[in-house]
Design an enzyme around this catalytic site. Structure first.
Site, short mmCIF file in Angstrom:
data_model
loop_
_atom_site.label_atom_id
_atom_site.label_comp_id
_atom_site.label_asym_id
_atom_site.label_seq_id
_atom_site.Cartn_x
_atom_site.Cartn_y
_atom_site.Cartn_z
CD GLU A 166 -3.94 -3.45 1.08
OE1 GLU A 166 -5.00 -4.08 1.14
OE2 GLU A 166 -3.10 -3.45 2.01
CD GLU A 349 -5.59 -7.98 -0.30
OE1 GLU A 349 -5.82 -7.71 0.91
OE2 GLU A 349 -4.47 -7.86 -0.81
#
Length: 442
Positions: A166, A349
């Site tokens: 991320e 995720e």
């Protein structure tokens, strides 16, 4: 009631991150990270929490691996703590740090669980932040040095590599909004961080290809593709702006398409590109990981830095006020499939925070069960429509330090009693066990 069946080669995993679960922040040669520093500052973390103990996985990894095995998980995605490996950010290697990840990997393999290692999940050594952190070019090269050390020492044990987790959060939450470490609010530093994170990824891929290792390697993004709040042309444009600044600045350079014109021309944002950078960033990779939690709606707002503004949504929300939009995951998967020309994708995720209550050793988190089921249905639809989706990692394997939220939000399918460090599988854990077994009706 429906029974969604995935192919037998679909990879089922669970995920955590080093600072969120390991604890032991002062043991075996580890030096401070930016999150240690950030947590020490007043008002940064809810309830003044920090990751000094977290879920104590550094000492309890064998217990956790046994739980993963009991639940049938095929892969564990964890991150390597840079300050454990190179405590000064570069230079001298800390063998004790490497030994921990070797031991963890060997324990996973002993249970038939694949090792999926993320090189960077936000815990930058503080000494590098003192030099400017991700806002300066030298950090990208320090990352490449760190990556090389990991490849050489851990290569025999790792089944799949992820460079960054991320970069959106690192750049924008850490250097623009200041709500994540290092807590800076400076737009140009944030744009610099975007580029130097991209460059760091490319440099690490170059090091990996030189290593001769054969395991797959990729990166993980948390894409944001907000939907337009109306059919008006300006709101459709607003959604395109949001996608460009939050997703395309990371995705398009990966596939050799450069930075989006909506950002460089319409938003007048410049990146510190040097000759050859974009070729380095676009090194071929084997897959992209996607982290997905929510989707919002936007309208045009020319007074905003990024030319759009979020508006209220109607969907149910998690206890972080995140709208639950499974269809948004389908849209993202199809977008990535198109942009990457069918590159392998993984959900690295997906999960939610809920108000979990431990009663007589059980947690009946059916809210989370429904959330996961709805998103798995979106995954299966994407596969049926031709998307090359290869696996799913639930977030998180266990309750943990949830960054600025501290310990006030629980994402785990394993409940952690932070006083005793005792683990309790939630209903969602048993549901995942049944899903992985190949038969689960819901």
């Amino acid at each position: 009631m429906q029974n969604i069946v995935f192919d037998k080669d679909f990879l089922w995993g669970c995920a955590t991150a080093s600072y969120q679960v390991e604890g032991a922040i002062e043991e075996d040669g580890r030096k401070p990270s930016i999150w240690d520093t950030f947590c020490s500052q007043d008002g940064t973390i809810m309830n003044g929490d920090d990751g000094s103990i977290a879920a104590d996985q550094y000492h309890r990894y064998k217990e956790d691996v046994q739980l993963m095995s009991d639940l049938n998980f095929q892969a564990y995605r964890f991150s390597i703590a840079w300050p454990r490996i190179l405590p000064e950010g570069r230079g001298t290697v800390n063998q004790k740090g490497l030994e921990y990840y070797i031991n963890l990997s060997q324990e996973l393999h002993s249970k038939g669980i694949k090792v999926v290692a993320t090189l960077y999940h936000w815990d930058l050594p503080q000494v590098l932040q003192d030099e400017g952190g991700w806002a300066v070019r030298s950090t990208a090269y320090a990352f490449a040095e760190y990556a090389k050390v990991c490849f050489e020492a851990l290569g025999p044990y790792v089944d799949q590599w992820i460079t960054l987790n991320e970069p959106f959060c690192t750049a924008y939450l850490g250097y623009l909004q200041g709500i994540h470490a290092p807590g800076i609010k400076n737009p140009q530093q944030a744009y610099n961080a975007v580029h130097y994170l991209n460059l760091a990824h490319g440099l690490a891929i170059l090091e990996y290809r030189k290593s001769g290792l054969k395991a797959q390697i990729g990166t993980t993004l948390n894409p944001s593709l907000p939907r337009p709040a109306s059919r008006k042309a300006e709101d459709v444009r607003a959604a395109r702006y949001a996608r460009a600044i939050f997703t395309d600045v990371f995705l398009l350079p990966l596939v050799g398409k450069g930075y989006p014109v909506e950002v460089t021309q319409d938003m007048h944002i410049s990146f510190p590109i040097q000759s050859g950078d974009m070729q380095i960033i676009a090194q071929p990779i084997d897959f992209i990981g996607i982290n997905y939690y929510m989707e919002r709606a936007v309208v045009l707002d020319e007074s905003d830095l990024f030319l759009h503004r979020e508006v209220p949504s109607w969907q149910r929300t998690t206890n972080q006020d995140w709208p639950i939009v499974p269809y948004g995951l389908l849209r993202i998967l199809k977008y990535f499939d198109t942009v990457t020309n069918g590159l392998a994708l993984y959900i690295t995720e997906n999960g939610c925070a809920s108000d979990d209550e431990l009663v007589e050793g059980r947690v009946h988190d059916h809210f989370r069960c429904d959330y996961i089921n709805e998103h798995l249905a979106a995954c299966k639809q994407a596969i049926d429509e031709g998307v090359n989706l290869k696996g799913y990692f639930v977030w998180s394997f266990m309750d943990n330090f949830e960054w600025a939220w501290g310990y006030s939000r629980r994402f785990g399918i394993i409940y952690v009693d932070y006083e005793s460090q005792e683990r309790f599988p939630k209903d969602s854990a048993y549901m995942m066990r049944d899903i992985i077994s190949g038969y689960c009706e819901y």
